[in-house]
Design an enzyme around this catalytic site. Structure first.
Site, PDB file in Angstrom:
ATOM      1  N   ASP A  95      58.597  61.610  43.893  1.00 26.36           N
ATOM      2  CA  ASP A  95      58.231  60.974  45.158  1.00 26.36           C
ATOM      3  C   ASP A  95      57.459  59.700  44.833  1.00 26.36           C
ATOM      4  O   ASP A  95      57.108  59.437  43.688  1.00 26.36           O
ATOM      5  CB  ASP A  95      57.505  61.937  46.090  1.00 26.36           C
ATOM      6  CG  ASP A  95      56.055  62.126  45.747  1.00 26.36           C
ATOM      7  OD1 ASP A  95      55.541  61.413  44.883  1.00 26.36           O
ATOM      8  OD2 ASP A  95      55.437  62.999  46.369  1.00 26.36           O
ATOM      9  N   SER A  96      57.240  58.885  45.850  1.00 26.15           N
ATOM     10  CA  SER A  96      56.780  57.522  45.589  1.00 26.15           C
ATOM     11  C   SER A  96      55.290  57.438  45.280  1.00 26.15           C
ATOM     12  O   SER A  96      54.815  56.410  44.829  1.00 26.15           O
ATOM     13  CB  SER A  96      57.051  56.665  46.811  1.00 26.15           C
ATOM     14  OG  SER A  96      56.196  57.068  47.862  1.00 26.15           O
ATOM     15  N   GLY A  97      54.561  58.482  45.563  1.00 25.16           N
ATOM     16  CA  GLY A  97      53.120  58.407  45.405  1.00 25.16           C
ATOM     17  C   GLY A  97      52.411  57.931  46.663  1.00 25.16           C
ATOM     18  O   GLY A  97      51.192  58.009  46.757  1.00 25.16           O
ATOM     19  N   GLY A  98      53.177  57.445  47.627  1.00 17.87           N
ATOM     20  CA  GLY A  98      52.563  56.969  48.868  1.00 17.87           C
ATOM     21  C   GLY A  98      51.774  58.059  49.559  1.00 17.87           C
ATOM     22  O   GLY A  98      50.668  57.827  50.052  1.00 17.87           O
ATOM     23  N   PHE A  99      52.314  59.255  49.566  1.00 20.11           N
ATOM     24  CA  PHE A  99      51.625  60.356  50.245  1.00 20.11           C
ATOM     25  C   PHE A  99      50.247  60.595  49.638  1.00 20.11           C
ATOM     26  O   PHE A  99      49.260  60.748  50.347  1.00 20.11           O
ATOM     27  CB  PHE A  99      52.473  61.629  50.168  1.00 20.11           C
ATOM     28  CG  PHE A  99      51.860  62.799  50.870  1.00 20.11           C
ATOM     29  CD1 PHE A  99      51.899  62.884  52.254  1.00 20.11           C
ATOM     30  CD2 PHE A  99      51.232  63.813  50.163  1.00 20.11           C
ATOM     31  CE1 PHE A  99      51.326  63.957  52.920  1.00 20.11           C
ATOM     32  CE2 PHE A  99      50.657  64.886  50.819  1.00 20.11           C
ATOM     33  CZ  PHE A  99      50.707  64.961  52.201  1.00 20.11           C
ATOM     34  N   ASP A 179      56.119  54.213  50.623  1.00 16.65           N
ATOM     35  CA  ASP A 179      55.999  54.229  52.085  1.00 16.65           C
ATOM     36  C   ASP A 179      54.546  54.475  52.440  1.00 16.65           C
ATOM     37  O   ASP A 179      53.779  54.961  51.620  1.00 16.65           O
ATOM     38  CB  ASP A 179      56.871  55.322  52.706  1.00 16.65           C
ATOM     39  CG  ASP A 179      56.475  56.724  52.263  1.00 16.65           C
ATOM     40  OD1 ASP A 179      55.965  56.866  51.119  1.00 16.65           O
ATOM     41  OD2 ASP A 179      56.658  57.670  53.027  1.00 16.65           O
ATOM     42  N   GLN A 230      60.155  57.276  58.698  1.00 20.36           N
ATOM     43  CA  GLN A 230      58.782  57.530  59.152  1.00 20.36           C
ATOM     44  C   GLN A 230      58.755  57.515  60.682  1.00 20.36           C
ATOM     45  O   GLN A 230      59.768  57.718  61.319  1.00 20.36           O
ATOM     46  CB  GLN A 230      57.845  56.479  58.546  1.00 20.36           C
ATOM     47  CG  GLN A 230      57.566  56.693  57.061  1.00 20.36           C
ATOM     48  CD  GLN A 230      56.588  57.834  56.802  1.00 20.36           C
ATOM     49  OE1 GLN A 230      55.993  58.374  57.724  1.00 20.36           O
ATOM     50  NE2 GLN A 230      56.422  58.209  55.537  1.00 20.36           N
ATOM     51  N   GLY A 257      56.315  61.776  56.181  1.00 19.12           N
ATOM     52  CA  GLY A 257      55.198  61.411  57.028  1.00 19.12           C
ATOM     53  C   GLY A 257      54.723  62.523  57.925  1.00 19.12           C
ATOM     54  O   GLY A 257      55.080  63.688  57.759  1.00 19.12           O
ATOM     55  N   ASP A 306      60.995  70.339  49.602  1.00 17.48           N
ATOM     56  CA  ASP A 306      60.015  70.633  48.556  1.00 17.48           C
ATOM     57  C   ASP A 306      58.726  71.045  49.222  1.00 17.48           C
ATOM     58  O   ASP A 306      58.407  70.574  50.310  1.00 17.48           O
ATOM     59  CB  ASP A 306      59.774  69.413  47.656  1.00 17.48           C
ATOM     60  CG  ASP A 306      58.964  68.333  48.347  1.00 17.48           C
ATOM     61  OD1 ASP A 306      57.716  68.388  48.294  1.00 17.48           O
ATOM     62  OD2 ASP A 306      59.560  67.431  48.958  1.00 17.48           O
ATOM     63  N   CYS A 347      63.562  93.108  44.338  1.00 14.60           N
ATOM     64  CA  CYS A 347      63.507  91.844  43.595  1.00 14.60           C
ATOM     65  C   CYS A 347      63.879  92.070  42.127  1.00 14.60           C
ATOM     66  O   CYS A 347      63.445  93.038  41.510  1.00 14.60           O
ATOM     67  CB  CYS A 347      62.110  91.242  43.691  1.00 14.60           C
ATOM     68  SG  CYS A 347      61.950  89.667  42.825  1.00 14.60           S
ATOM     69  N   CYS A 349      63.136  89.884  39.698  1.00 14.64           N
ATOM     70  CA  CYS A 349      62.360  88.987  38.830  1.00 14.64           C
ATOM     71  C   CYS A 349      61.671  89.773  37.705  1.00 14.64           C
ATOM     72  O   CYS A 349      61.512  90.993  37.782  1.00 14.64           O
ATOM     73  CB  CYS A 349      61.339  88.182  39.631  1.00 14.64           C
ATOM     74  SG  CYS A 349      59.761  89.009  39.919  1.00 14.64           S
ATOM     75  N   CYS A 352      58.618  91.904  38.946  1.00 10.56           N
ATOM     76  CA  CYS A 352      58.935  93.134  39.670  1.00 10.56           C
ATOM     77  C   CYS A 352      59.624  94.164  38.773  1.00 10.56           C
ATOM     78  O   CYS A 352      59.509  95.363  39.005  1.00 10.56           O
ATOM     79  CB  CYS A 352      59.799  92.817  40.886  1.00 10.56           C
ATOM     80  SG  CYS A 352      58.877  91.949  42.173  1.00 10.56           S
ATOM     81  N   HIS A 378      57.460  85.481  40.601  1.00  9.66           N
ATOM     82  CA  HIS A 378      58.020  86.252  41.713  1.00  9.66           C
ATOM     83  C   HIS A 378      58.298  85.360  42.924  1.00  9.66           C
ATOM     84  O   HIS A 378      59.394  85.418  43.495  1.00  9.66           O
ATOM     85  CB  HIS A 378      57.088  87.395  42.124  1.00  9.66           C
ATOM     86  CG  HIS A 378      57.512  88.025  43.414  1.00  9.66           C
ATOM     87  ND1 HIS A 378      58.574  88.898  43.513  1.00  9.66           N
ATOM     88  CD2 HIS A 378      57.051  87.840  44.688  1.00  9.66           C
ATOM     89  CE1 HIS A 378      58.739  89.241  44.793  1.00  9.66           C
ATOM     90  NE2 HIS A 378      57.835  88.614  45.522  1.00  9.66           N
TER      91      HIS A 378
HETATM   92 ZN   LIG Z   1      59.794  89.806  42.063  1.00  9.12          ZN
END
Ligand SMILES: [Zn+2]
Length: 410
Positions: A95-99, A179, A230, A257, A306, A347, A349, A352, A378
């Site tokens: 990401d641009s870093g603007g946030f 941005d 935006q 935004g 994300d 699950c 994973c 688990c 997990h």
């Molecule tokens: Zn799990």
């Protein structure tokens, strides 16, 4: 724009705007809709790249602001860009870093933390103001933005052009232009001025990107540049931004935004924005990815999301379990002290398969590092599987039914 970047749509849900597809990048393809893991400093906290590949994560997003400050984009570029540097050989975004630059300003200006500020009026959002001790506000001009490092207070400047150069050195497959990220508390007049400047910055970023396109000194010659829509929670501004950004020569669109003061506001922003975007372009939603969001935003035509919340929740003891309140339980609770079952019996994973809630609760309460790893494993595996289920449901045109099964009405 980029020879090896493309997006194809595979299937459309019959009841919603959801679609499945493939994002093709120089480092492989991503089946969409997809959850993008947040690897702010070129790692997901507590997990190394190989563990992420083993659990099936397809793509990560790193942060230009943090990597610029530490270790610096020249170090990363000299070691092969983010892929060579980290050993993660799958698709990446930056990401641009603007946030980050502006959220520090907003948190000072309005007394809200950057996480809480996403939905300040939402009763379910953390309400505690998190003021940062950083000395200065940001200095914003047409040229760019001056700010001070959160690490050592040193002065830095981001311009639309310099951010593209930094991101070209970092070498992610998908990058975003600088941005201004307004606060939900900014009024219409300010948000409009800011949006118009962000549009001018978008064009400058695009021009800089095109100038550097064939420069083989950068680690990744096949980057894609997304534009950012935006406009805050204001309908007229979102419509204008979607039209302006949507008509520039970007490879995809990110919705960014302030998305208003509640999740309902966010649905509105997407309902206004998405129909104006080119259908064939991939769409990313910045910073959003709770379980409910994955359904509601997929249904509105978002392809990638994300969000740092799933991994942050894990480190705080909160792990996903379908059917629990908000689909998660907190392992700190006393009820798990002798619980010999896994977090989730369904699950697959590593956590688990190998460890009980009682043991995990002990590690959590003792503050053991292994807890961060096991809980994060997990939660990410849970989301990877959920996104696979969502894609399968879209392919079968039954996303509404799957959402209902999880307690959400699309
Ligand atoms: Zn799990």
């Amino acid at each position: 724009m980029s020879s090896s970047f493309s997006f194809d749509i595979q299937h459309r849900d019959s009841d919603t705007l959801a679609r499945t597809g493939h994002l093709h990048t120089a480092h492989g393809s991503v089946r969409t809709p997809a959850f993008v893991g947040v690897a702010t400093r070129a790692t997901i906290k507590a997990l190394e790249p190989q563990a992420l590949m083993d659990l099936g994560l397809q793509i990560v997003i790193s942060n230009t602001y943090h990597l610029h400050l530490q270790p610096g984009e020249d170090i990363v570029a000299g070691l092969g860009g983010l892929h060579g540097f980290s050993g993660w050989n799958r698709p990446t975004m930056t990401d641009s870093g603007g946030f980050q630059v502006f959220s520090l300003g907003a948190s000072k200006e309005h007394g809200v933390g950057k996480v809480a500020s996403i939905f300040p009026g939402d009763a379910t959002a953390p309400a505690k103001p998190k003021l940062r001790p950083a000395k200065p506000l940001v200095g914003l001009t047409e040229k760019g933005v001056d700010f001070r490092s959160v690490i050592d207070g040193s002065p830095h400047t981001f311009t639309p052009e310099s951010v593209i150069t930094i991101e070209r050195k970092l070498g992610a497959d998908i990058i975003l232009p600088l941005d201004e990220c307004t606060s939900p508390l900014h009024d219409h007049a300010y948000t409009k001025r800011s949006m118009e400047r962000t549009h001018r910055w978008a064009q400058r970023g695009l021009t800089a990107f095109q100038l550097l396109k064939d420069d083989a000194t950068f680690p990744n010659l096949h980057q894609a540049l997304y534009g950012i829509v935006q406009g805050g929670a204001y309908e007229d501004l979102r419509l204008e931004s979607a039209r302006v950004i949507g008509n520039m020569a970007f490879d995809g669109i990110a919705v960014g935004g302030s998305l208003g003061c509640s999740k309902t506001d966010m649905w509105h922003v997407l309902d206004w924005t998405i129909p104006l975007l080119q259908d064939g372009q991939p769409r990313h939603l910045l910073g959003i990815g709770e379980i409910e969001d994955l359904f509601m935003c997929s249904a509105r035509g978002i392809d990638t999301f994300d969000c740092a919340a799933p991994t942050r929740l894990a480190r705080n003891g909160s792990v996903f379990l379908k059917g629990a309140p908000r689909h998660r339980i907190n392992l700190r609770n006393a009820q798990y002290i002798r619980d010999d079952g896994p977090i989730d019996p369904h699950c697959d994973c590593f956590t688990c398969q190998n460890h009980s809630r009682a043991y995990l609760r002990h590690l959590c309460r003792a503050g053991e590092f292994s807890f961060y790893r096991l809980a994060t494993l997990h939660n990410l595996r849970f989301l990877v599987r959920l996104m696979a289920d969502i894609r399968e449901a879209i392919d079968d045109s039954r996303l509404t039914g799957l959402a209902r099964d999880w307690g959400f009405n699309l």
